[in-house]
Scaffold this motif. Structure first.
Motif, PDB file in Angstrom:
ATOM      1  N   ALA A  83       0.827  -1.195   0.000  1.00 14.43           N
ATOM      2  CA  ALA A  83       0.000   0.000   0.000  1.00 14.43           C
ATOM      3  C   ALA A  83       0.871   1.259   0.000  1.00 14.43           C
ATOM      4  O   ALA A  83       1.968   1.284   0.576  1.00 14.43           O
ATOM      5  N   ALA A  84       0.361   2.298  -0.654  1.00 13.90           N
ATOM      6  CA  ALA A  84       1.051   3.585  -0.688  1.00 13.90           C
ATOM      7  C   ALA A  84       0.041   4.650  -1.087  1.00 13.90           C
ATOM      8  O   ALA A  84      -1.084   4.348  -1.518  1.00 13.90           O
ATOM      9  N   HIS A  85       0.423   5.904  -0.953  1.00 14.35           N
ATOM     10  CA  HIS A  85      -0.413   7.007  -1.408  1.00 14.35           C
ATOM     11  C   HIS A  85      -0.445   6.986  -2.937  1.00 14.35           C
ATOM     12  O   HIS A  85       0.584   6.814  -3.594  1.00 14.35           O
ATOM     13  N   ALA A  86      -1.667   7.163  -3.486  1.00 17.11           N
ATOM     14  CA  ALA A  86      -1.823   7.066  -4.934  1.00 17.11           C
ATOM     15  C   ALA A  86      -1.058   8.144  -5.690  1.00 17.11           C
ATOM     16  O   ALA A  86      -0.759   7.981  -6.875  1.00 17.11           O
ATOM     17  N   ALA A  87      -0.735   9.227  -5.014  1.00 21.02           N
ATOM     18  CA  ALA A  87       0.042  10.275  -5.674  1.00 21.02           C
ATOM     19  C   ALA A  87       1.503   9.885  -5.837  1.00 21.02           C
ATOM     20  O   ALA A  87       2.230  10.514  -6.620  1.00 21.02           O
ATOM     21  N   TYR A  88       1.922   8.841  -5.100  1.00 23.97           N
ATOM     22  CA  TYR A  88       3.313   8.398  -5.145  1.00 23.97           C
ATOM     23  C   TYR A  88       3.354   6.890  -5.400  1.00 23.97           C
ATOM     24  O   TYR A  88       3.841   6.116  -4.562  1.00 23.97           O
ATOM     25  N   PRO A  89       2.817   6.448  -6.547  1.00 25.14           N
ATOM     26  CA  PRO A  89       2.679   5.003  -6.777  1.00 25.14           C
ATOM     27  C   PRO A  89       4.002   4.259  -6.792  1.00 25.14           C
ATOM     28  O   PRO A  89       4.036   3.054  -6.551  1.00 25.14           O
ATOM     29  N   TRP A  90       5.099   4.971  -7.058  1.00 27.03           N
ATOM     30  CA  TRP A  90       6.398   4.304  -7.072  1.00 27.03           C
ATOM     31  C   TRP A  90       6.846   3.865  -5.688  1.00 27.03           C
ATOM     32  O   TRP A  90       7.763   3.077  -5.551  1.00 27.03           O
ATOM     33  N   LEU A  91       6.135   4.339  -4.682  1.00 29.30           N
ATOM     34  CA  LEU A  91       6.451   3.924  -3.312  1.00 29.30           C
ATOM     35  C   LEU A  91       5.708   2.645  -2.910  1.00 29.30           C
ATOM     36  O   LEU A  91       5.963   2.100  -1.835  1.00 29.30           O
ATOM     37  N   ARG A 113     -14.823 -12.385 -11.525  1.00 30.04           N
ATOM     38  CA  ARG A 113     -14.835 -11.269 -10.586  1.00 30.04           C
ATOM     39  C   ARG A 113     -13.406 -10.881 -10.233  1.00 30.04           C
ATOM     40  O   ARG A 113     -12.550 -11.758 -10.088  1.00 30.04           O
ATOM     41  N   ILE A 114     -13.167  -9.588 -10.095  1.00 27.24           N
ATOM     42  CA  ILE A 114     -11.903  -9.081  -9.558  1.00 27.24           C
ATOM     43  C   ILE A 114     -12.251  -8.142  -8.410  1.00 27.24           C
ATOM     44  O   ILE A 114     -13.043  -7.205  -8.578  1.00 27.24           O
ATOM     45  N   VAL A 115     -11.693  -8.419  -7.242  1.00 25.71           N
ATOM     46  CA  VAL A 115     -12.035  -7.638  -6.048  1.00 25.71           C
ATOM     47  C   VAL A 115     -10.771  -7.236  -5.306  1.00 25.71           C
ATOM     48  O   VAL A 115      -9.724  -7.881  -5.412  1.00 25.71           O
ATOM     49  N   THR A 116     -10.904  -6.161  -4.548  1.00 24.59           N
ATOM     50  CA  THR A 116      -9.848  -5.712  -3.648  1.00 24.59           C
ATOM     51  C   THR A 116     -10.514  -5.088  -2.432  1.00 24.59           C
ATOM     52  O   THR A 116     -11.580  -4.463  -2.559  1.00 24.59           O
ATOM     53  N   PRO A 117      -9.954  -5.270  -1.256  1.00 21.80           N
ATOM     54  CA  PRO A 117     -10.537  -4.621  -0.074  1.00 21.80           C
ATOM     55  C   PRO A 117     -10.302  -3.118  -0.045  1.00 21.80           C
ATOM     56  O   PRO A 117     -10.839  -2.422   0.820  1.00 21.80           O
ATOM     57  N   ASN A 118      -9.521  -2.603  -0.978  1.00 21.06           N
ATOM     58  CA  ASN A 118      -9.246  -1.167  -1.021  1.00 21.06           C
ATOM     59  C   ASN A 118     -10.537  -0.374  -1.185  1.00 21.06           C
ATOM     60  O   ASN A 118     -11.374  -0.697  -2.023  1.00 21.06           O
ATOM     61  N   ARG A 119     -10.719   0.680  -0.410  1.00 23.27           N
ATOM     62  CA  ARG A 119     -11.925   1.506  -0.473  1.00 23.27           C
ATOM     63  C   ARG A 119     -11.611   2.987  -0.705  1.00 23.27           C
ATOM     64  O   ARG A 119     -12.465   3.841  -0.479  1.00 23.27           O
ATOM     65  N   ALA A 120     -10.416   3.299  -1.119  1.00 20.11           N
ATOM     66  CA  ALA A 120     -10.037   4.694  -1.299  1.00 20.11           C
ATOM     67  C   ALA A 120      -9.457   4.908  -2.685  1.00 20.11           C
ATOM     68  O   ALA A 120      -8.682   4.088  -3.183  1.00 20.11           O
ATOM     69  N   TYR A 121      -9.848   6.022  -3.321  1.00 23.86           N
ATOM     70  CA  TYR A 121      -9.283   6.375  -4.615  1.00 23.86           C
ATOM     71  C   TYR A 121      -7.773   6.619  -4.511  1.00 23.86           C
ATOM     72  O   TYR A 121      -7.010   6.295  -5.416  1.00 23.86           O
ATOM     73  N   ASN A 122      -7.371   7.210  -3.392  1.00 24.12           N
ATOM     74  CA  ASN A 122      -5.987   7.699  -3.295  1.00 24.12           C
ATOM     75  C   ASN A 122      -5.072   6.728  -2.574  1.00 24.12           C
ATOM     76  O   ASN A 122      -4.140   7.145  -1.885  1.00 24.12           O
ATOM     77  N   GLN A 123      -5.332   5.426  -2.731  1.00 22.49           N
ATOM     78  CA  GLN A 123      -4.468   4.426  -2.108  1.00 22.49           C
ATOM     79  C   GLN A 123      -4.128   3.343  -3.112  1.00 22.49           C
ATOM     80  O   GLN A 123      -4.994   2.872  -3.862  1.00 22.49           O
TER      81      GLN A 123
END
Length: 361
Positions: A177-185, A220-230
């Motif tokens: 997991a990382a901040h979506a603004a810094y996907p390289w992290l 189906r493709i699922v992820t527990p992620n619930r945030a645009y910016n993650q």
């Protein structure tokens, strides 16, 4: 108008899906009632899925023929449980798969079973669409046996003596997991999952037309992620795999072996939730030969057919018992325009009667 139109409309109106146990029971009781009195009714239930086996008194241990019908359907919008007739077509969820066949089979059983020189059973189940383990599978585990089995799934009065095996599996990818603004992290698990799915589809490409080959459906493709910016750290894909008995990647393998194979091909973690073998019935066997002759007796060619979809016949095949699919005509099963061809119901009825009266185990 056929003798079954009104009753079939009533049965279609019952939303007998896996998540509605009360409606499953209601559909089952309606069809048991259609069989009339004078038969032994053995009832079964496991995991909330009721089923029944009907037979003449004294024939329980010597069922030479079993008619098998499932009364459950896949989910659909409410309007698809409102039957609609258009000429010779009756539309509605389950019309073709397979409530019409269930009623015709029950009518034949009521009229003929007590007159036969051998034992016959009517097997009614409510879980075929979710795997069949709690219906046909459970009854066989409880000791039910037959010499030859006719499953009323749709076939246009062709005799289906071979069908593919089925594998339900999950692929899982993990990342960071990382901040979506810094996907390289981070490490995006969804992207890793998509790459693994592509590797699997390279091995088993989607055919451009009908082919007797292994197919993979990504359901189906699922992820527990619930945030645009993650950046998602976990992702999972559901797979429905159908395979012919000639595919060594699946045939004769255990769940663990298939999971290891899927993991190797995709590069991801894999879990197999269900694995059902292909089904095959001897085309030279007395049951198949007799049923083909019965189809010809009502003006149909009595062709053999291979089906890509799995059915409960695989449970019988695993015990060395020949089972075939033989049902009426129609189209659109599992879709919004599902219908049964009403003109095929009387020939289907007559073919079943002719088969039973001529058959000698």
């Amino acid at each position: 108008m056929t003798p079954w139109t009104d009753r079939l409309a009533e049965l279609i109106a019952i939303p007998s899906t896996a998540d509605r146990p009360g409606e499953l029971a209601r559909a089952l009781e309606l069809v048991i009632g259609e069989a009339g009195t004078g038969f032994v009714v053995r009832r079964f239930e496991t995991n909330g899925k009721p089923s029944a086996l009907l037979h003449p008194a004294g024939a329980g241990d010597e069922l030479r023929v079993i008619f098998n019908a499932h009364l459950d359907v896949v989910p659909a919008p409410d309007e698809q449980f409102v039957p609609r007739r258009d000429g010779d077509r009756l539309y509605g969820r389950g019309a073709h798969d397979m409530k019409a066949a269930a009623l015709v089979m029950t009518t034949v059983f009521r009229a003929v079973a007590g007159q036969l020189p051998y034992g016959m059973g009517l097997q009614l189940v409510t879980d075929e669409e979710v795997g069949g383990m709690d219906g046909t599978g459970h009854q066989l585990a409880e000791g039910v046996r037959g010499g030859f089995v006719v499953i009323g799934e749709q076939s246009g009065l062709k005799v289906v003596n071979e069908s593919k095996g089925i594998c339900h599996a999950r692929l899982e990818a993990t990342g960071l997991a990382a901040h979506a603004a810094y996907p390289w992290l981070g490490e995006n698990a969804v992207l890793a999952l998509m790459a693994g799915v592509e590797r699997l589809l390279d091995r088993y490409p989607v055919p451009g037309s009908e082919a007797w080959a292994t197919t993979v459906n990504v359901a189906r493709i699922v992820t527990p992620n619930r945030a645009y910016n993650q950046v998602p750290a976990v992702a999972e894909a559901w797979l429905d795999i159908r395979y012919p008995p000639t595919d060594p990647d699946f045939e004769g393998r255990t769940r663990e072996e298939v999971a290891a194979h899927l993991s190797k091909v995709s590069g991801l973690g894999a879990t197999v939730d269900a694995l059902g073998p292909p089904h095959f019935a001897d085309p030279a066997g007395a049951g198949v030969v007799g049923l083909r002759a019965a189809a010809r007796s009502v003006g149909y060619p009595g062709e053999l057919l291979r089906k890509h979809g799995a059915a409960d016949g695989r449970y019988y095949h695993a015990l060395g018992i020949d089972a075939v699919i033989f049902g009426p005509g129609g189209d659109g099963q599992h879709g919004p325009a599902e219908y049964v061809d009403l003109t095929t119901l009387m020939p289907y009825h007559d073919a079943l009667v002719n088969f039973l009266r001529a058959y000698r185990p």
